[in-house]
Design an enzyme around this catalytic site. Structure first.
Site, short mmCIF file in Angstrom:
data_model
loop_
_atom_site.label_atom_id
_atom_site.label_comp_id
_atom_site.label_asym_id
_atom_site.label_seq_id
_atom_site.Cartn_x
_atom_site.Cartn_y
_atom_site.Cartn_z
N LYS A 198 0.86 -1.19 0.00
CA LYS A 198 0.00 0.00 0.00
C LYS A 198 0.89 1.23 0.00
O LYS A 198 1.67 1.46 0.92
CB LYS A 198 -0.91 0.00 1.22
CG LYS A 198 -1.79 1.25 1.28
CD LYS A 198 -2.85 1.15 2.33
CE LYS A 198 -3.65 2.44 2.40
NZ LYS A 198 -4.69 2.39 3.43
N LYS A 253 -2.05 -1.55 -3.98
CA LYS A 253 -2.93 -0.38 -3.95
C LYS A 253 -2.10 0.89 -3.99
O LYS A 253 -1.13 0.98 -3.23
CB LYS A 253 -3.74 -0.44 -2.65
CG LYS A 253 -4.59 0.75 -2.37
CD LYS A 253 -5.22 0.61 -1.02
CE LYS A 253 -6.01 1.87 -0.76
NZ LYS A 253 -6.36 2.00 0.63
C1 PBG Z 1 -7.42 3.78 5.13
C2 PBG Z 1 -7.80 3.47 3.72
C3 PBG Z 1 -7.59 4.35 2.67
C4 PBG Z 1 -8.13 3.75 1.55
C5 PBG Z 1 -8.66 2.52 1.93
N1 PBG Z 1 -8.43 2.36 3.28
C6 PBG Z 1 -7.02 5.70 2.65
C7 PBG Z 1 -5.73 5.97 3.29
O1 PBG Z 1 -4.86 5.10 3.45
O2 PBG Z 1 -5.57 7.13 3.67
C8 PBG Z 1 -8.14 4.38 0.20
C9 PBG Z 1 -9.11 3.85 -0.80
C10 PBG Z 1 -9.36 4.74 -1.94
O3 PBG Z 1 -8.68 5.78 -2.15
O4 PBG Z 1 -10.27 4.43 -2.70
N2 PBG Z 1 -7.07 2.77 5.94
#
Ligand code: PBG
Length: 330
Positions: A198, A253
């Site tokens: 991520k 991601k």
């Molecule tokens: C937070 C989380 C995020 C997303 C999914 N879970 C945002 C972040 O890490 O700030 C992002 C998903 C998206 O942008 O569609 N745990």
């Protein structure tokens, strides 16, 4: 060596039938996971300004939508709560057995037991500062202390009946701790979908608007624990660690800008790989579509098919509802 005119690659592109016969990948309903934003209350549906066409919904509205989509072949939904009150320093609301996510899990499993419910495990909706974990006085996100709360959160989701918990927090070592907690509390069949690679990406901006955490996060960033977009080998390392710790599925991601990571990981590992076509990717595509610069159906379907080609087993996409409708056309 065979050369032109003996070789004409276009022979296999000449008709739709031959194209279908030789096509290497196909997108089906089995590839789609629908991320949804859940609101407190009843009969509520609000369009998200930075994600036109995506709605935050209260549980009752969501259930009606899910029932329709289940008929069209939807296999899985993943829940993101919009928490307005109850944000605290220690994120206690994250493991409230009667919290918004826990109640929504119960309601979906009661109505649609075969629909897989995935829950996000991270603290950002529940912390006053919008970070995914607990912080120290300097605002630094604490790893081990956070994991203790994540385990409680995961157990509360399991008790509510969730099928898959999805830690999206990027703490080190949380997969094994969550797996051990699930064993200890007698949930051996709850799967873990690890957000393994991520990245600290600007493409999450619209999501943070959608769940209302961008204001809390302010100017702080998540670069101290999410990955640097410059790094590829490190992603492979992260994925290997999570698999080793007991992840059942791993995720990359964002999606489209990181297809190289998916491709490499799918060649290297035998664990299912999912990707998240995140909010910023949605916003990017949708604004071009809304401006008439891209054809809606073609752009959506091509963007998702490319994930399959890269080696994905499933894709989290805000387009899942529209795609299910496309796939059921004819
Ligand atoms: C937070 C989380 C995020 C997303 C999914 N879970 C945002 C972040 O890490 O700030 C992002 C998903 C998206 O942008 O569609 N745990």
């Amino acid at each position: 060596m065979k050369r032109f005119p003996l070789i004409r690659k276009r022979r296999l592109r000449y008709t739709q039938s031959i194209r279908s016969l030789v096509s290497e990948n196909v997108l089906t309903a089995n590839d789609l996971i629908w991320p949804v934003f859940v609101l407190e209350g009843e009969n509520r549906s609000e369009e998200i300004p930075s994600m036109p066409g995506v709605f935050r919904m209260s549980q009752d509205v969501l259930l009606i939508k899910l029932t329709q989509l289940f008929e069209l072949g939807l296999k899985a939904v993943t829940l993101f709560p919009v928490v307005t009150d109850n944000k605290t320093e220690f994120a206690e609301e994250s493991y409230n057995p009667d919290g918004l996510v826990q109640c929504t899990i119960r309601a979906i499993k009661a109505e649609l037991p075969e629909l897989l419910v995935i829950s996000d495990v991270a603290l950002d909706p529940y912390t006053i500062h919008g970070q995914d974990g607990l912080i120290d006085d300097e605002g630094y996100v604490l790893n081990d202390e956070t994991i203790e709360v994540l385990c409680k959160q995961a157990i509360s989701h399991a008790e509510a009946g969730v099928d898959i918990v999805a830690p999206s927090d990027m703490m080190d070592g949380r997969i094994i701790q969550i797996r051990m907690a699930l064993e200890e509390y007698d949930f051996p069949l709850v799967s873990i979908l690890a957000y393994s690679a991520k990245y600290a990406s600007c493409f999450y901006g619209p999501f943070r608007d959608a769940v209302g955490s961008s204001g809390n996060l302010g100017k702080s960033s998540k670069e101290g624990y999410q990955m640097d977009p410059a790094n590829g080998k490190e992603a492979i390392d992260e994925i290997a660690l999570d698999i080793d710790e007991g992840a059942d599925m791993v995720m990359v991601k964002p999606g489209m800008p990181y297809l190289d990571i998916i491709s490499q990981a799918s060649k290297q590992f035998n664990t299912p790989i999912f990707a998240y076509q995140v909010s910023g990717e949605y916003a990017m595509l949708q604004s071009a579509i809304d401006n008439g610069f891209l054809d809606e159906k073609k752009a959506i379907l091509e963007s998702l098919l490319c994930f399959k080609r890269a080696g994905c087993d499933a894709i989290l996409t805000y387009y899942a509802d529209r795609v299910l409708n496309y796939l059921n056309e004819k």
